[in-house]
Design a protein around this motif. Sequence first.
Motif, short mmCIF file in Angstrom:
data_model
loop_
_atom_site.label_atom_id
_atom_site.label_comp_id
_atom_site.label_asym_id
_atom_site.label_seq_id
_atom_site.Cartn_x
_atom_site.Cartn_y
_atom_site.Cartn_z
N TYR A 56 -5.12 11.40 -6.49
CA TYR A 56 -6.26 11.91 -5.73
C TYR A 56 -6.20 13.42 -5.55
N ASP B 201 -4.47 -4.74 4.08
CA ASP B 201 -5.15 -3.46 3.91
C ASP B 201 -4.25 -2.27 4.18
N GLU C 67 -0.35 -0.28 3.23
CA GLU C 67 0.80 -0.23 2.33
C GLU C 67 2.04 -0.83 2.97
N GLN D 190 0.08 3.85 -6.51
CA GLN D 190 -0.33 4.00 -7.90
C GLN D 190 0.77 4.74 -8.66
N ASN E 82 -1.47 10.16 -2.55
CA ASN E 82 -1.30 9.77 -3.95
C ASN E 82 -1.62 10.94 -4.86
N TYR F 201 2.63 -4.53 2.34
CA TYR F 201 3.20 -4.83 1.02
C TYR F 201 4.71 -4.62 1.03
N VAL G 100 -0.11 -0.71 -6.87
CA VAL G 100 -1.46 -1.05 -6.39
C VAL G 100 -2.30 0.22 -6.40
N SER G 101 -3.58 0.07 -6.63
CA SER G 101 -4.44 1.25 -6.80
C SER G 101 -5.45 1.44 -5.68
N GLN G 102 -5.48 0.52 -4.69
CA GLN G 102 -6.54 0.61 -3.68
C GLN G 102 -6.23 1.57 -2.54
N PHE G 103 -5.01 2.13 -2.51
CA PHE G 103 -4.63 3.01 -1.40
C PHE G 103 -4.62 4.47 -1.85
N LYS G 104 -4.94 5.35 -0.92
CA LYS G 104 -4.89 6.79 -1.21
C LYS G 104 -3.51 7.37 -0.92
#
Length: 423
Positions: free
Chosen positions: A96, A364, A366, A206, A93, A369, A16-20
């Motif tokens: 970033y 919202d 990690e 990611q 990540n 998931y 998933v790419s929405q988390f830092k």
Amino acid sequence: MQVQLKPGVRLTVVPVSQFKNTQISVHFLEKATQEQTSYRSLLANILETSSQKFPNQRLVSEELSNLYGAGFGTSIMRKQQIHDVTFSLAIANDHYLNTQGALLTQGLAFLKEMIFKPLLDQQQFDSATFKRQQANLVTYIQALADDKQTYAALKLQQLYFDQNEVQKIPAFGEADTIAQIKNRDLLAYYQQMLATDAVEIFVVGQVTLAEVQAQLSHWPLAARAIEKIDIKKVQHDQRVMRVQTETQPVVQAKLNLAYDFPTDFRNAAYYAGITFNALFGGSPLSKLFLNVREKASLAYYASSNIDVFNGLMVVQTGINTADKARVLKIIEQQLTDIERGEFTDENVAQIKAGLVSNYIASLDTERTYTARALTNNLVKSAVTADQWINAIQKVTREEIMAVAKKVRLQAVYFLSAEGEENA
């Protein structure tokens, strides 16, 4: 994406790419016994605080700071008979920080160190670390008796699961058992856990399956022949209802109820069961909250929650001792009202909207998931977010009523003020 690294060792990567952050968790799973539950709890405490490379908590914290403020911890939980010792690491990540995979590599190396290289001394855990964590855990468990809401919840658990030696004790074990554990025995059990537990590894972020798999290939996890680890269908045997009253010098009495609940995880009544619970006592719009706490002013708090893994619903209330009979009656009335369909479609729509909103908000993080992926593996099925939301929306009032008719009271625990035994 999943791959079996070795027999009994499975890696699941959720790209998933929405988390830092990237969330990594390593779960050691076994069908626990009463004694082993306490062993595993103490192990989790010891392995969180030191290793050969980082022999004290200060050095562990310094390394986490070097990993750009990574978060690390161990935890324990139980789903039915399955006991889970988890090692979790949240790291920034690489995308970033422009570290080109280095931080993921360093994070996995740190986890490997903490799991597989404990601080040892003369074929046992470091004596000072062992004694300190053993004493801390015993003190923590004993102190729970001072929190009367937690104390009542644990007493109800013991009462409801009276015939199940594992389920009747908390997932963190028992103080008396932990106090008697010998250092060398714990090390032997730790080595057994590494060699025989089912292992589930989850990486959320990611990342790609290939880059994680390549690094985990160097971990010392051998193939293991394990008994099948999964969630079983709950069998509700006919039992005599159990009632226990205890007196202590408390200002606020605790009246807790345990019910057989007719839903397993994702069985035919699963979504109706979730909706029923929110209507009955699991939300601010519930009947228990509005009628017991607000309208009748009979409780400082009144709520219900469900354990779908064990087919159990628990009602917790804080009341005045003298109001016990009235509270029992009004709780029973709320259940009867739902059985008869005495709730509005508008109320159900509001309940569903709240469930969906909370579910979307939970996505919202990690950790959600990871928790969902582990549950999917244990129950051998997967449900997408859209499927979950659609299933909630399709629940009918008749299905809610059908759940209510199958709810059966099985245990009542009452913590009363001293001198009010007969209230």
